[in-house]
Design an enzyme around this catalytic site. Sequence first.
Site, PDB file in Angstrom:
ATOM      1  N   HIS A  26       7.518   2.772   0.563  1.00 52.78           N
ATOM      2  CA  HIS A  26       6.252   2.049   0.358  1.00 52.78           C
ATOM      3  C   HIS A  26       6.094   1.733  -1.133  1.00 52.78           C
ATOM      4  CE1 HIS A  26       2.017   1.052   0.270  1.00 52.78           C
ATOM      5  NE2 HIS A  26       2.068   0.919   1.584  1.00 52.78           N
ATOM      6  N   GLU A  65       5.725  -6.185   3.071  1.00 48.38           N
ATOM      7  CA  GLU A  65       4.420  -5.977   2.450  1.00 48.38           C
ATOM      8  C   GLU A  65       4.438  -6.541   1.028  1.00 48.38           C
ATOM      9  OE1 GLU A  65       1.924  -2.575   4.255  1.00 48.38           O
ATOM     10  OE2 GLU A  65       3.181  -1.725   2.705  1.00 48.38           O
TER      11      GLU A  65
END
Length: 241
Positions: A88, A160
């Site tokens: 992430h 993302e």
Amino acid sequence: MNKMVVANFKMNLSLEDVELYVQQLKGNISDKVNVVICPSFPFLFMFKSDEYKVGAQNSFYLNEGSFTGEVSTTQLKSLGVSYIIVGHSERRLYSKEDNDLINNKIKNILSNNLKPILCIGETKEERALHKTSIVIKKQIEQCLKDMDKDMLSDLTIAYEPIWAIGSGLTPKIVEIEETVNYIKTICLSKYKADNIKVLYGGSVNRNNIREINNIGGLDGVLVGSASWSARGLIEIVNNIE
Ligand code: 13P
């Protein structure tokens, strides 16, 4: 195949909040959507249900040993975790994780028969310089180094864009579609992997979920703040069937 909704709580929700969340979720999740809930480590054991799967937000790249403060994939597996978010952008930024480390983590997750959700995406500056494709290709190639089609059958990739996370901004629908299909093309041409799922994450909310869900080739969404209440997550799931 059922669409996926992955809820990333990040470092949010107290014990009390989680107790309420679990209660409110019960009986309200459609079996037509593959929901994965990723709470903070201490609360993972509280999410046990046939209605959804449980995911972790991170894991260490080795199974055991003297690594103070770390949590291993095998420990997570013993708790019933089936998915693990890896790479992430917040971990890349605040914990200095690089593509090599992420590569080792993915190998460890796969060797324990769990499913990694690899996050990739460009910064605002990279986007302004039209470098999105280059950045994404490099992230995929380095994070999936030494892997083959069979190893990748359990992999999910979440696109993302870093500038879209928590900002209320998203790329245009057509841009998301192009990038999702670009990711699938790379996986097919480089690894012959034709069954990798690709999600979109970054300011997904109740207002844009329908439009995002209709994007061709998209297999689901990775949701942050809109999933931090049970009602919010249920609303997203109800709009995705
Ligand atoms: P937001 O949905 O809050 O933008 O967060 C996205 C995200 O980082 C999910 O992993």
